[in-house]
Design an enzyme around this catalytic site. Structure first.
Site, PDB file in Angstrom:
ATOM      1  N   GLY A  11      43.369   5.707  50.476  1.00 56.76           N
ATOM      2  CA  GLY A  11      42.721   6.157  51.707  1.00 56.76           C
ATOM      3  C   GLY A  11      41.268   5.703  51.704  1.00 56.76           C
ATOM      4  O   GLY A  11      40.594   5.809  50.689  1.00 56.76           O
ATOM      5  N   ARG A  72      47.607   1.371  50.494  1.00 58.79           N
ATOM      6  CA  ARG A  72      48.297   1.885  49.303  1.00 58.79           C
ATOM      7  C   ARG A  72      49.417   0.891  49.012  1.00 58.79           C
ATOM      8  O   ARG A  72      50.139   0.488  49.925  1.00 58.79           O
ATOM      9  CB  ARG A  72      48.861   3.282  49.566  1.00 58.79           C
ATOM     10  CG  ARG A  72      47.758   4.293  49.833  1.00 58.79           C
ATOM     11  CD  ARG A  72      48.284   5.719  49.886  1.00 58.79           C
ATOM     12  NE  ARG A  72      47.177   6.670  49.917  1.00 58.79           N
ATOM     13  CZ  ARG A  72      46.651   7.186  51.025  1.00 58.79           C
ATOM     14  NH1 ARG A  72      47.129   6.858  52.202  1.00 58.79           N
ATOM     15  NH2 ARG A  72      45.641   8.028  50.962  1.00 58.79           N
ATOM     16  N   ASP A 103      42.716   7.999  41.941  1.00 64.18           N
ATOM     17  CA  ASP A 103      43.389   7.963  40.639  1.00 64.18           C
ATOM     18  C   ASP A 103      44.551   6.965  40.580  1.00 64.18           C
ATOM     19  O   ASP A 103      44.742   6.288  39.571  1.00 64.18           O
ATOM     20  CB  ASP A 103      43.838   9.359  40.205  1.00 64.18           C
ATOM     21  CG  ASP A 103      44.614  10.106  41.279  1.00 64.18           C
ATOM     22  OD1 ASP A 103      44.805   9.550  42.379  1.00 64.18           O
ATOM     23  OD2 ASP A 103      45.032  11.246  41.013  1.00 64.18           O
ATOM     24  N   THR A 125      37.140   8.073  47.062  1.00 66.57           N
ATOM     25  CA  THR A 125      37.989   9.037  47.775  1.00 66.57           C
ATOM     26  C   THR A 125      37.109  10.143  48.330  1.00 66.57           C
ATOM     27  O   THR A 125      36.145  10.546  47.683  1.00 66.57           O
ATOM     28  CB  THR A 125      39.077   9.640  46.861  1.00 66.57           C
ATOM     29  OG1 THR A 125      39.657  10.769  47.533  1.00 66.57           O
ATOM     30  CG2 THR A 125      38.537  10.107  45.524  1.00 66.57           C
ATOM     31  N   ASP A 129      38.493  14.788  44.034  1.00 70.80           N
ATOM     32  CA  ASP A 129      39.541  15.308  43.147  1.00 70.80           C
ATOM     33  C   ASP A 129      39.623  14.543  41.834  1.00 70.80           C
ATOM     34  O   ASP A 129      40.637  14.593  41.139  1.00 70.80           O
ATOM     35  CB  ASP A 129      40.901  15.288  43.866  1.00 70.80           C
ATOM     36  CG  ASP A 129      41.311  13.886  44.271  1.00 70.80           C
ATOM     37  OD1 ASP A 129      40.476  12.954  44.184  1.00 70.80           O
ATOM     38  OD2 ASP A 129      42.467  13.705  44.689  1.00 70.80           O
TER      39      ASP A 129
HETATM   40  O1  F6P Z   1      43.069  10.882  49.693  1.00 67.95           O
HETATM   41  C1  F6P Z   1      42.368  10.814  50.867  1.00 67.95           C
HETATM   42  C2  F6P Z   1      43.117  11.421  52.002  1.00 67.95           C
HETATM   43  O2  F6P Z   1      42.314  11.295  53.143  1.00 67.95           O
HETATM   44  C3  F6P Z   1      43.595  12.859  51.800  1.00 67.95           C
HETATM   45  O3  F6P Z   1      42.560  13.785  52.006  1.00 67.95           O
HETATM   46  C4  F6P Z   1      44.724  12.939  52.783  1.00 67.95           C
HETATM   47  O4  F6P Z   1      45.688  13.889  52.392  1.00 67.95           O
HETATM   48  C5  F6P Z   1      45.313  11.580  52.756  1.00 67.95           C
HETATM   49  O5  F6P Z   1      44.322  10.706  52.242  1.00 67.95           O
HETATM   50  C6  F6P Z   1      45.761  11.051  54.089  1.00 67.95           C
HETATM   51  O6  F6P Z   1      46.336   9.826  53.899  1.00 67.95           O
HETATM   52  P1  F6P Z   1      46.794   8.825  55.049  1.00 67.95           P
HETATM   53  O7  F6P Z   1      45.673   7.850  55.247  1.00 67.95           O
HETATM   54  O8  F6P Z   1      47.983   8.148  54.478  1.00 67.95           O
HETATM   55  O9  F6P Z   1      47.077   9.631  56.263  1.00 67.95           O
END
Ligand code: F6P
Length: 320
Positions: A11, A72, A103, A125, A129
């Site tokens: 993300g 990802r 991570d 991030t 976390d």
């Molecule tokens: O890890 C970052 C994050 O923004 C989280 O807070 C959230 O749960 C997730 O990514 C959302 O991911 P996506 O971009 O796949 O909607």
């Protein structure tokens, strides 16, 4: 090293570009070329990359998103994917890699180092976390955005005597909700780390109403429940006018705070220095206000600690 590369993975955060800016500029100062890999590990596997020149990264540090885009990549978890990534690195003459991500992205950096190409991770991030660093890159911007949004939501809730459940991001980590809720003087903070009963919240809402407090802001971390469902439950139990708002991607976008930018630039510097010394399998972070680096395995096994002290303080401050 003569040629290194950088990618952004997972993300995105609002401050990835500031890290890229510092990496490109500082690497060039040391006589290193920098290639920018598009779309995280996918671009690495597919060989999708271009050289980043110092003048090309001018004025990007205040821009949210990532000029390299982020993704990802499940393929990077497979042996074939990793082997292809190493092949691409060799084909392009890349001697070291900087990975800006969370991570999951760090595991890729560790594998690449073990397969012969030193790779270093920066904590990219918003979730905060990653236990090894006091702040991850983007967290400060995310909580500032969320606190500003809550202030806006509060004024309209006050006008209409409404109660609002405001959902923050954070995956399984309640830190965004905690810091935002404290700063915004939320009336309730619900996080995955602290068990809660919705019936208790309903009772407290009724007691608040008896004291003339018609409005409440409930900050909910996404890992602790669904804001719409919780609002519906409280509505059924109390009969109050309930609303829910998911702050969502507003927390991941926009202009990064100065704190985030400077932190990203400092971390970028350390990453370039590590690669210049041929050192990989390290992550860069900040602890007790000092930039430091740590072995990826150690960083990944460190246990995340919730700030119970702040949570307790919050309860005391809001117990009126
Ligand atoms: O890890 C970052 C994050 O923004 C989280 O807070 C959230 O749960 C997730 O990514 C959302 O991911 P996506 O971009 O796949 O909607």
């Amino acid at each position: 090293m003569k040629r290194i590369a950088v990618l952004t993975s997972g993300g995105d955060t609002p401050v990835m570009n500031a890290a890229i800016y510092s990496i490109v500029r500082l690497a060039h100062n040391k006589g290193m070329q920098v290639l920018g890999i598009m779309r995280g590990y996918s671009g690495l596997i597919n060989g999708d990359m271009t050289e980043l020149l110092p003048e090309q990264v001018e004025y990007i540090s205040n821009q949210g998103g990532s000029i390299l885009k982020s993704a990802r990549c499940l393929e990077m978890m497979t042996d074939e994917g990793k082997a292809q990534a190493v092949k691409t690195l060799h084909d392009f003459g890349i001697e070291g890699l900087i990975v800006i991500g969370g991570d999951g992205s760090f595991k890729g950096a560790r594998s690449l180092t073990h397969m012969g190409v030193p790779a270093v991770g920066l904590p990219g991030t918003i979730d905060n976390d990653l236990a090894y660093t006091d702040y991850s890159l983007g967290f400060d911007t995310a909580v500032n955005t969320a606190a500003q949004e809550i202030a806006k939501i509060r004024t309209t809730m006050l006008s209409h005597d409404r109660i609002c459940v405001v959902e923050t991001m954070g995956r399984h980590c309640g830190d965004i909700a905690l810091k935002t809720g404290v700063a915004a003087e939320a009336d309730f903070i619900l996080v995955p780390e602290v068990p809660f009963e919705l019936d208790d919240i309903c009772k407290q809402i009724e007691e608040r109403q008896k004291k003339g407090r018609e409005t409440s802001i409930i900050v909910l971390s996404e890992g602790a429940g669904d804001s719409a469902e919780i609002a519906e439950y409280i509505k059924e139990k109390t009969g109050r006018d309930m609303k829910s708002v998911v702050l969502g991607y507003t927390q991941r976008g926009g202009e990064p705070t100065v704190f985030d930018r400077v932190l990203a630039m400092k971390c970028g510097k350390r990453a370039v220095e590590l690669l210049n010394e041929g050192i990989g399998s390290r992550v860069v972070g900040i602890r007790k206000n000092r930039i430091y680096d740590l072995d990826i395995d150690e960083a990944l096994t460190e246990k995340l600690e919730f700030d119970y002290e702040l949570y307790e303080q919050y309860l005391q401050m809001t117990n009126y």
